[in-house]
Write a protein that holds these residues in place. Structure first.
Motif, PDB file in Angstrom:
ATOM      1  N   CYS A 149      28.346  17.488  62.375  1.00  0.00           N
ATOM      2  CA  CYS A 149      28.431  18.899  61.984  1.00  0.00           C
ATOM      3  C   CYS A 149      29.831  19.195  61.447  1.00  0.00           C
ATOM      4  CB  CYS A 149      28.078  19.794  63.168  1.00  0.00           C
ATOM      5  SG  CYS A 149      26.409  19.485  63.772  1.00  0.00           S
ATOM      6  N   GLU A 172      33.572  17.884  68.244  1.00  0.00           N
ATOM      7  CA  GLU A 172      32.181  17.843  68.667  1.00  0.00           C
ATOM      8  C   GLU A 172      32.053  16.694  69.656  1.00  0.00           C
ATOM      9  OE1 GLU A 172      29.524  17.664  65.308  1.00  0.00           O
ATOM     10  OE2 GLU A 172      27.901  18.582  66.456  1.00  0.00           O
ATOM     11  N   CYS A 175      26.498  15.278  69.520  1.00  0.00           N
ATOM     12  CA  CYS A 175      25.884  15.862  68.316  1.00  0.00           C
ATOM     13  C   CYS A 175      24.492  15.284  68.119  1.00  0.00           C
ATOM     14  CB  CYS A 175      26.752  15.566  67.089  1.00  0.00           C
ATOM     15  SG  CYS A 175      26.036  16.191  65.544  1.00  0.00           S
ATOM     16  N   ARG A 176      23.560  16.152  67.822  1.00  0.00           N
ATOM     17  CA  ARG A 176      22.192  15.682  67.586  1.00  0.00           C
ATOM     18  C   ARG A 176      22.098  14.864  66.301  1.00  0.00           C
ATOM     19  NH1 ARG A 176      18.601  20.139  66.956  1.00  0.00           N
ATOM     20  NH2 ARG A 176      16.959  18.570  67.033  1.00  0.00           N
ATOM     21  N   CYS A 183      24.306  19.478  70.424  1.00  0.00           N
ATOM     22  CA  CYS A 183      25.589  19.580  69.747  1.00  0.00           C
ATOM     23  C   CYS A 183      26.508  20.433  70.627  1.00  0.00           C
ATOM     24  CB  CYS A 183      25.450  20.254  68.384  1.00  0.00           C
ATOM     25  SG  CYS A 183      24.597  19.253  67.161  1.00  0.00           S
TER      26      CYS A 183
HETATM   27 ZN   LIG Z   1      26.222  18.441  65.658  1.00  0.00          ZN
END
Ligand SMILES: [Zn+2]
Length: 573
Positions: A149, A172, A175-176, A183
């Protein structure tokens, strides 16, 4: 006062922010406060991101998107201060996450926020749900190896830093986009992160062009050291006109005199320049080749003479130019007529005083460089047109060497062909039986407007198209196009090649319909193209007289006129 935020404030209520959005479709504008906004498809952004990652790698692409988010975060911090002047600082701060949600980028769930603008203390943990960047990973890029992200993170860093008036860095932690369950981000002052400096580097623009130029000059110096190991490089040829050039070069090589190489494009000026260098006392020094036409005019000075850090936007580091790299060696300036007036003045100074200054520097550096310049335009004419300095021209023109075009030394063509055959057979790991007699004959009859470079390309094509242990045919060398049907053949003529490298048959007896039909099919020429080309040729030959062209093609005038109009060759009026 430090406020520890537990999710008790209704962070989903932000009507004051929503009210800032204005859709003015009649003007083609969307406003958020005073910022003009764009509605843009996530899929378009996804495709753009994929292209960035593919063309410059993950690290650079990450930097671009972090900086993209960063710019947006700065703007929104300003908006938040303006809209919520009398609110508690936590509510002002939360305008950032709320704007992120409002813009459709991500749903931000604050987990913990400790904030104190007076003392500068800051700590935050948040969860991002439905990040648009995770969606891009899922649809466009596939799973990443690290948190993905990027733009969101850049936004959080900029927004919070601006809000707190000190550098706050968010990271982060899961995170997915890289396969984690959620996330999650953590933010704290830069000095509380061990790797803050490394991370901060992402926020500095990093023009790739400098790296490319560096690599280019590394390649050129590797190439010349390779050639040095292989012994002296000599051009290839034994024709009288080429021998004359070689004798000139041998004489020039001994001194330090500047040499000016003249001749059409592709005649092998760089090879000759290298030969001068390798036969000179400077052979152990560097040989640096520069094509002045290939460097943008606004970069040419810094490229040739070096640059000091901060001389202009993007000059992040001091670095030497090509002249400093060529110290105690030779520099080859191809297409020297392309130099800007300022670069011409600096070059004159190198020639006269043996010294230069880097762009943005006032230190004088001395260099000991031999200059070999080349041009395929007339320098004298450029002087007359006011494009080139006369004093520089006289300095460069001390020892001019005219290199003959290939068509004036065709007796060297078999030797050159052999050389390129060996080169490309090694490169493509192939063994051919060489050119067919007919192919060689065609080569000897061709005018070679692109000279030796064109021959090199033609031979490469031939090697690629020919199977192992087969002869390279004329069709493998040249793109074929016949016009035997309509050209008035002279008794002696057979295939010739025109200036575009196409074989043109001038002999209807020898070729015959079967031959040209096969050629057309082999070259994927459509019937429409055949018809159109035939008609254009006939019209040219008939000096645009439709009746005469119709006679050449065995058609009636109305029939040809109809077809000409249909093909757009003749105006419909
Ligand atoms: Zn993320």
């Amino acid at each position: 006062m430090a406020i520890s935020y537990k999710p008790k404030l209704k962070h989903t209520q932000f009507q004051d922010l929503t009210d800032q959005i204005r859709f003015l479709s009649s003007e083609g504008k969307i406003w958020l406060g005073e910022q003009r906004m764009l509605l843009m498809a996530v899929s378009a952004m996804g495709a753009f991101r994929r292209e960035m990652v593919n063309s410059m790698g993950v690290a650079r692409a990450k930097g671009f998107f972090l900086r993209l988010g960063y710019q947006s975060g700065l703007k929104d911090a300003e908006l938040a201060r303006k809209l919520r002047p009398h609110c508690e600082e936590i509510d002002i701060f939360l305008a950032g996450p709320q704007l992120h949600a409002l813009k459709g980028m991500v749903n931000v769930i604050p987990v913990q926020v400790e904030i104190n603008q007076e003392t500068g203390d800051f700590y935050a943990e948040m969860q991002w749900i439905d990040s648009f960047e995770v969606e891009i990973c899922q649809t466009e890029l596939g799973k990443m190896d690290e948190p993905a992200c990027w733009a969101l993170l850049g936004y959080a860093c900029a927004y919070t830093s601006s809000f707190m008036g000190r550098e706050i860095i968010f990271r982060e932690t899961s995170c997915r986009g890289c396969g984690d369950e959620k996330c999650l981000i953590v933010g704290k002052p830069a000095e509380q992160w061990d790797d803050a400096e490394e991370f901060a580097r992402y926020f500095k623009a990093d023009p790739i062009i400098e790296e490319l130029y560096d690599l280019q000059s590394q390649v050129s110096s590797l190439r010349s050291s390779l050639e040095k190991q292989q012994g002296q490089y000599y051009g290839i040829g034994q024709s009288a006109s080429y021998n004359k050039v070689c004798k000139m070069i041998d004489k020039a090589a001994l001194g330090k005199v500047s040499v000016l190489l003249l001749g059409e494009t592709g005649v092998g000026k760089e090879v000759i320049a290298r030969s001068v260098h390798l036969r000179s006392e400077r052979a152990d020094g560097p040989f640096v080749a520069v094509n002045c036409a290939a460097i943008p005019p606004d970069l040419i000075e810094s490229e040739l003479f070096g640059v000091e850090k901060g001389a202009f936007t993007g000059a992040n580091q001091s670095r030497p130019g090509r002249f400093e790299r060529a110290d105690k060696g030779t520099i080859f300036l191809d297409e020297v007529v392309e130099l800007t007036p300022r670069a011409q003045a600096s070059l004159l100074r190198v020639l006269q005083e043996g010294e230069l200054e880097r762009v943005g520097d006032n230190r004088t550096r001395s260099v000991n460089v031999r200059i070999i310049a080349a041009t395929n335009e007339s320098l004298a004419e450029a002087v007359e047109a006011g494009k080139f300095r006369a004093d520089l021209y006289y300095r460069l023109n001390v020892f001019p060497v005219q290199i003959p075009p290939l068509r004036e030394r065709l007796e060297d063509l078999p030797l050159l062909t052999e050389h390129f055959l060996r080169k490309f057979e090694a490169e493509y790991n192939k063994h051919t039986l060489g050119l067919s007699d007919k192919a060689l004959e065609l080569c000897l009859r061709y005018r070679w407007p692109g000279n030796i470079r064109e021959l090199e390309n033609v031979i490469e094509r031939g090697v690629i198209l020919t199977d192992n242990n087969e002869t390279i045919s004329q069709d493998a060398l040249f793109a074929v196009f016949p016009n035997s049907e309509f050209q008035q053949a002279s008794p002696q003529s057979s295939e010739i090649i025109d200036d575009t490298g196409q074989v043109v048959s001038g002999d209807s007896q020898q070729g015959g319909p079967a031959h040209w039909a096969e050629s057309i099919i082999n070259n994927n020429v459509s019937l429409d193209e055949v018809e159109e080309t035939l008609m254009r040729r006939a019209m040219d030959q008939a000096s645009q007289n439709v009746s005469e062209a119709a006679r050449l093609l065995g058609l009636t005038r109305p029939a040809l006129a109809y077809r000409l109009k249909k093909a757009g060759i003749l105006q419909k009026n």
